[in-house]
Structure formats: C-alpha cells, structure tokens
Design an enzyme around this catalytic site. Structure first.
Site: not given
Length: 302
Positions: A71, A222
């Site tokens: 990350y 989502g």
C-alpha cells in the site's frame, strides 16, 4: 448520540486468536493517495491529514488496522504513516498486514511471492511498522492453486515468533481447509457486500462455524473497488438510509456486520468526516424487514 460521540466499541468485539478487536476497524489502503488512482500513477496524499486520520481512528476506539507493504503511492507508505502516527503503539492495537503481492518502486505489480520470498515481505512489514513481530499476517493469493507451500512458509515464521496469527485473503473454501490443516487460521479476508453471490454467503457461514473471522473488503465501495463508492446506490439502500438518517455507506457497513458476530469491517478513508461516519455505522441496527429487503437485492447489484 451524534456520530462524533460514537466509538468503535458500539459494533461489539471479536477474538482474533488471543487478540480482542472491535468489529469496526480501519483499512489503510486509501491513506496513501488522493483521488481515485491506486498503483502506478497514484497521487500522493497529504501526510498531515493521513496522520490525523489514523490518530483520530484510535481516539474513536478503532483497535484493528489493516495494511500492507504494497500500500504505497509516490512519497507515501501506509505502513510508515501508521508507524509515524501511532508508535509507540497502544497495547490493544492489532495491526493486520498482507503478503503475497509485491510492487516495484514505480508502483507496477510484480509476480506474487514464492514461499522463499515471503520471509523478505514479512521482514519488510516489520521494518516499516517498527515492530519485532506482526500481529496477524494474511496470505493474499490470486487464482485457485494450492496454497500449502506458501502458507506453510508463513507457519514457519509464526513458529519462529515473527508472526503471532495467520489469515488468508482472496480465497475459496478449499483454501481455508488446506490452510487449517497446516496451522490455525484466525481470519479470512474476501471481497463481500450487499448483492454478494450465494457461494460467498455460504463461505461466510462456514467461517463462522469454524470460529474464523470473516473480514470483507470493498464492503462500501462495491463495484467501485479501489476507486471507492460509485454513488449509484440502489433505491433500497437509499430508502433504509433515509429511514435512519444515515448515509448509504453506513447502511452497507451495518448490513455487513449483521451477517454474523464473526464478521468484521475495515472501511478505509483519508477523509476525517468519513472516518467518523464509518465508525458510527457500527452502531446502526437494522430491522429484520430492512435486512430482508437488502438481502433480496440481485446478485452483483451495487
């Protein structure tokens, strides 16, 4: 009670092995970037703002932070931001990291680590976080191949004291069975949210039956995935949100936590206001009728 006064404790707790965490945690991926890009081409985040978000999360009772050495964006590393913001670490803070994927300095993805390379990835996380051991390490995979050799390599590092607990990420039920035959598994981290496929629900239940935490990623985003929530929430999600004076993101988090006491949430954000809203989402209680309406949304509908 306002969102500002709600803490992560409102969501309840779960045990990751011998480590107690509040079920609302924090995902660090979005801390390193501003805008939607992730990976090559990402724009660095504001360091001061990222550090303030991390410190505010802990003030709000978050004691489970999900991160990874991969990350990072130009000038920013999630692990090093966590180190700068929170070290010396609170005694109850659990930092979960992932190994398997890797990225070169430009941000391009590399082939996943071999069993022999995993130790180097674990040591990289240790160095960046300033720790002498890692609380939880998830083996993240791509594909359906056996994980026995790679998970076995991490089990050896657990035996050596570099890792306290093990988990797996982006996996299928057969991977969980394979891993549990080698060493205890405290968590499964998979994509999951409203509109999940039936087989995903089945796997979530299997984890609960085995006492394994199920930790969804992209529960809010989502289909937006790394880019974040698309804003195109269904009428059903919007209606439930209006009924509670809540945001659609809070409804999505609440629905996720209602799936079982073993389900954790790790919403990520670089926005201090969104952080407060996400933590407050752990206190939202949905009715049986509301849950049924959200459960009935078509598979894949976001």
């Amino acid at each position: 009670m306002t969102s500002e006064t709600i803490t992560a404790a409102a969501a309840g707790t779960w045990e990751l092995g011998d480590l107690t965490v509040n079920r609302i945690g924090f995902g660090a991926m979005r801390l390193t970037q501003s805008g939607e890009a992730f990976g090559a081409g990402a724009t660095p985040s504001d360091r001061g703002r990222a550090i303030s978000v991390l410190r505010r999360a802990v003030e709000l009772g978050v004691n489970h932070i999900d991160t990874a050495a991969f990350y990072f964006s130009p000038l920013r590393s999630a692990n090093e931001l966590i180190n700068q913001a929170l070290a010396p670490y609170p005694d109850d803070l659990v930092i979960t990291t992932k190994v398997g994927p890797g990225r070169d300095p430009s941000g391009e993805w590399l082939p996943h680590a071999t069993p022999e390379q995993l130790r180097g990835q674990v040591e990289e996380n240790l160095r960046q976080l300033g720790r002498d051991h890692l609380d939880v390490v998830n083996l993240r995979i791509v594909g359906t191949d056996s994980i026995a050799e790679r998970f076995g390599a991490l089990a050896e590092l657990r035996d050596a004291g570099l890792i306290r607990h093990l988990g797996i990420s982006n996996v299928r039920p057969e991977h969980l069975a394979e891993a549990q035959a080698i060493a205890p598994v405290v968590c499964v981290q998979n994509q999951y949210g409203i509109g999940a496929r039936p087989e995903q629900d089945d796997f979530l239940r299997t984890c609960g039956e085995r006492g394994v935490a199920f930790v969804p990623f992209y529960a809010i985003a989502g289909a937006g995935r790394e880019a974040g929530a698309s804003g195109a929430d269904s009428d059903e999600v919007l209606a439930v949100a209006r009924a509670h004076g809540a945001t659609p993101a809070q409804v999505r988090l609440a629905w996720t936590l209602h799936r079982g006491p073993h389900v954790l949430a790790i919403p990520g954000t670089g926005n201090p206001d969104h952080l407060v809203e996400n933590v407050a989402g752990g206190a939202l209680r949905l009715s049986a009728d509301e849950l049924a309406r959200l459960d009935s949304l078509p598979t894949g509908r976001e």
